[in-house]
Design an enzyme around this catalytic site. Structure first.
Site, PDB file in Angstrom:
ATOM      1  N   SER A   1       0.592  -0.992  -0.402  1.00 51.79           N
ATOM      2  CA  SER A   1       0.151   0.370  -0.131  1.00 51.79           C
ATOM      3  C   SER A   1       0.904   0.684  -0.143  1.00 51.79           C
ATOM      4  O   SER A   1       1.471   1.512  -0.982  1.00 51.79           O
ATOM      5  CB  SER A   1      -0.763   0.106   1.323  1.00 51.79           C
ATOM      6  OG  SER A   1      -2.051   0.503   1.497  1.00 51.79           O
TER       7      SER A   1
ATOM      8  N   ASP B   1     -10.676  -4.682  -3.544  1.00 47.42           N
ATOM      9  CA  ASP B   1      -9.594  -3.549  -3.200  1.00 47.42           C
ATOM     10  C   ASP B   1     -10.454  -2.515  -2.881  1.00 47.42           C
ATOM     11  O   ASP B   1     -10.846  -2.015  -3.600  1.00 47.42           O
ATOM     12  CB  ASP B   1      -7.962  -3.098  -3.666  1.00 47.42           C
ATOM     13  CG  ASP B   1      -7.550  -3.014  -2.741  1.00 47.42           C
ATOM     14  OD1 ASP B   1      -7.557  -2.012  -1.814  1.00 47.42           O
ATOM     15  OD2 ASP B   1      -5.967  -3.141  -2.902  1.00 47.42           O
TER      16      ASP B   1
ATOM     17  N   HIS C   1      -7.193  -5.887   0.172  1.00 49.77           N
ATOM     18  CA  HIS C   1      -6.040  -4.764   0.169  1.00 49.77           C
ATOM     19  C   HIS C   1      -5.141  -5.246   0.560  1.00 49.77           C
ATOM     20  O   HIS C   1      -4.025  -5.371   0.401  1.00 49.77           O
ATOM     21  CB  HIS C   1      -6.357  -3.418   0.679  1.00 49.77           C
ATOM     22  CG  HIS C   1      -5.731  -2.619   0.567  1.00 49.77           C
ATOM     23  ND1 HIS C   1      -4.887  -1.804  -0.745  1.00 49.77           N
ATOM     24  CD2 HIS C   1      -4.667  -2.360   1.711  1.00 49.77           C
ATOM     25  CE1 HIS C   1      -4.018  -0.960  -0.413  1.00 49.77           C
ATOM     26  NE2 HIS C   1      -4.201  -1.147   0.998  1.00 49.77           N
TER      27      HIS C   1
END
Length: 255
Positions: free
Chosen positions: A96, A198, A228
């Site tokens: 991320s 996601d 995610h």
């Protein structure tokens, strides 16, 4: 998956192994625990591993508002330089926003990064709250409820803040266009892993990274069973195994 403990979830992790170093960068507003199982697998593979705790994370969410993207970048840069000083090769991995940091390191130090592994990296957003509200919201609202633990696998909890610190989030949003503009400077081999579903980082992010980086050696893997936080989800083993295979490949011929 190893049981969660405060030390495992929120403390930085380091291990000295071979002369191949791997730096792991966690996301926002997460903690090292989201990548600790990955770190353990890399240790088992014999590598030297660093998994730093980013400033303002792993404590209380107001602490994050006293930090910026530059502070987080400085922390992973220190870990990267430490690995570079003791290892013949260094690969950087990010989840991320940790992927954002990974890309930035690859942009700033192209000759010193031997490969990067990205899991659902972020370089932009299409969300109206982040694009329209956040630039002024951070001045009046210190935090708002956020999505943590976007994981398809049941009974798995991601360590991190349950609120989004708005000033820190705004700092991240300002870093995105800088990182995206410099994507052509990324020339290291890339392993890009991205979830088909996601709820945090839009699929456009992986598409942009794939299209705009300067790397010619890119391996693209879709994660079809995870959300995610894929490093704690159904596809975790795929991430761990493919990253070790990638590291072996990109470091095999290095002196």
């Amino acid at each position: 998956m190893t049981p969660s403990t405060p030390d495992r979830d929120f403390a930085p992790f380091r291990h000295d192994g071979s002369d191949i170093g791997v730096l792991l960068c966690h996301g926002f507003p997460g903690a090292p625990g989201s990548m600790r199982d990955w770190a353990d697998r890399l240790v088992d593979a014999g590598y030297t591993v660093r998994l730093p705790l980013l400033p303002g994370h792993g404590t209380k969410w107001p602490d994050a508002n006293r930090t910026t993207f530059d502070d987080w970048l400085a922390e992973v840069t220190r870990a990267f330089q430490e690995l570079r000083a003791r290892c013949r090769a260094v690969v950087i991995c990010g989840l991320s926003m940790g992927g954002t940091l990974t890309l930035r390191l690859a942009e700033l130090y192209p000759a010193a990064v031997d490969g990067i592994v990205l899991v659902n990296p972020s370089v932009m957003t299409t969300r109206w709250d982040a694009k329209v509200l956040l630039p002024w919201l951070w001045r009046v609202v210190p935090a708002y409820p956020g999505i943590i633990g976007d994981i398809a696998k049941p009974d798995v909890t991601e360590p991190g803040y349950r609120y989004i610190p708005t000033k820190a989030a705004y700092s991240l949003s300002k870093a995105w266009p800088v990182v995206r503009a410099d994507l052509p400077k990324v020339t290291a081999p890339v392993l890009l892993l991205h979830s088909t579903v996601d709820h945090i980082v839009e699929p456009e992010n992986a598409q942009i990274v794939r299209a705009e980086i300067g790397s010619t050696d890119v391996t693209d893997i879709e994660l079809t069973r995870s959300y995610h936080v894929a490093t704690m989800d159904h596809d975790a083993e795929l991430i761990f195994a493919s990253s070790i295979e990638f590291i072996e490949k990109v470091t095999a011929s290095l002196p």
